[in-house]
Write a protein that holds these residues in place. Structure first.
Motif, PDB file in Angstrom:
ATOM      1  N   ARG A  55       0.891  -1.000  -0.069  1.00  0.00           N
ATOM      2  CA  ARG A  55       0.099   0.015  -0.076  1.00  0.00           C
ATOM      3  C   ARG A  55       0.832   1.332   0.012  1.00  0.00           C
ATOM      4  O   ARG A  55       2.044   1.212   0.601  1.00  0.00           O
ATOM      5  CB  ARG A  55      -1.078  -0.062   1.348  1.00  0.00           C
ATOM      6  N   GLU A  57       1.060   5.132   0.937  1.00  0.00           N
ATOM      7  CA  GLU A  57       0.307   6.566   1.741  1.00  0.00           C
ATOM      8  C   GLU A  57       1.003   7.543   1.253  1.00  0.00           C
ATOM      9  O   GLU A  57       2.058   7.995   1.207  1.00  0.00           O
ATOM     10  CB  GLU A  57       0.364   5.877   3.248  1.00  0.00           C
ATOM     11  N   THR A  82      -3.566   0.778  -3.071  1.00  0.00           N
ATOM     12  CA  THR A  82      -3.444  -0.594  -3.240  1.00  0.00           C
ATOM     13  C   THR A  82      -3.561  -1.246  -4.584  1.00  0.00           C
ATOM     14  O   THR A  82      -3.971  -0.332  -5.412  1.00  0.00           O
ATOM     15  CB  THR A  82      -4.384  -1.322  -2.234  1.00  0.00           C
TER      16      THR A  82
END
Length: 191
Positions: A55, A57, A82
């Protein structure tokens, strides 16, 4: 009709490597007597355990250009990015720090950048990977490109002016059990 314009410039790249950090400092100097513009990117091929478990961020709610749909502009809706298919995007006006979290390896790549407001992201996924001669059919599963870039707005240099771009890519251990990584440590650099 394509018109080729030649200009004179100097490119310098300083590379510093340590056990957990790679720093790249790029300098472009206009050595010509007329201004010129250019776009720039530093491509980072990251080795990940499984792309479907990664993932990203720091890019939430930002606009991006989707290269899979003729550079159409969208706004990121996910809490974190994702992957479940091919991605080829340029995120615009990104923060100076982006975290790429690899759950399985319990490792986070921290990308810090300056002078490059955009970030490009690419993974070819299965069909395109099979068509790429320099990529194995299954190698897309263990890679992700997240690039520091200046793409949407070209950099303009006046005669004899210099531009500097800075990128630092580091790794930190992360125990990602709760589903939350301490953003102060990753995105802000507090220890």
């Amino acid at each position: 009709m394509n018109l080729m314009v030649f200009c004179s410039f100097e490119l310098r790249l300083r590379i510093t490597l340590s056990a957990s950090k790679l720093t790249l400092i790029s300098r472009v100097r206009n050595t010509d007597n007329k201004p010129f513009s250019f776009t720039f990117a530093l491509r980072n091929y990251l080795s990940v355990s499984d792309i479907s478990e990664v993932r990203v961020e720091g890019l939430e709610t930002l606009d991006y250009l989707d290269n899979l749909i003729h550079r159409e502009r969208f706004t990121e809706q996910a809490d974190a990015i994702t992957f479940d298919g091919e991605v080829d995007r340029v995120y615009l006006s990104t923060p100076s720090k982006i975290a790429i979290i690899d759950h399985e390896k319990k490792r986070t790549f921290v990308l810090r950048k300056d002078g490059m407001p955009d970030a490009a992201m690419w993974n070819p996924w299965d069909k395109k990977a099979k068509a790429l001669p320099d990529m194995g059919d299954e190698e897309y599963k263990s890679m992700l490109c997240v690039d520091s870039a200046s793409i949407e707005t070209p950099i303009v240099l006046k005669p004899f002016e210099e531009w500097k771009g800075y990128q630092e890519l580091s790794t930190v251990s992360s125990s990602y059990c709760s589903g939350q990584l301490d953003p102060r440590k990753v995105l802000y650099g507090f220890h």
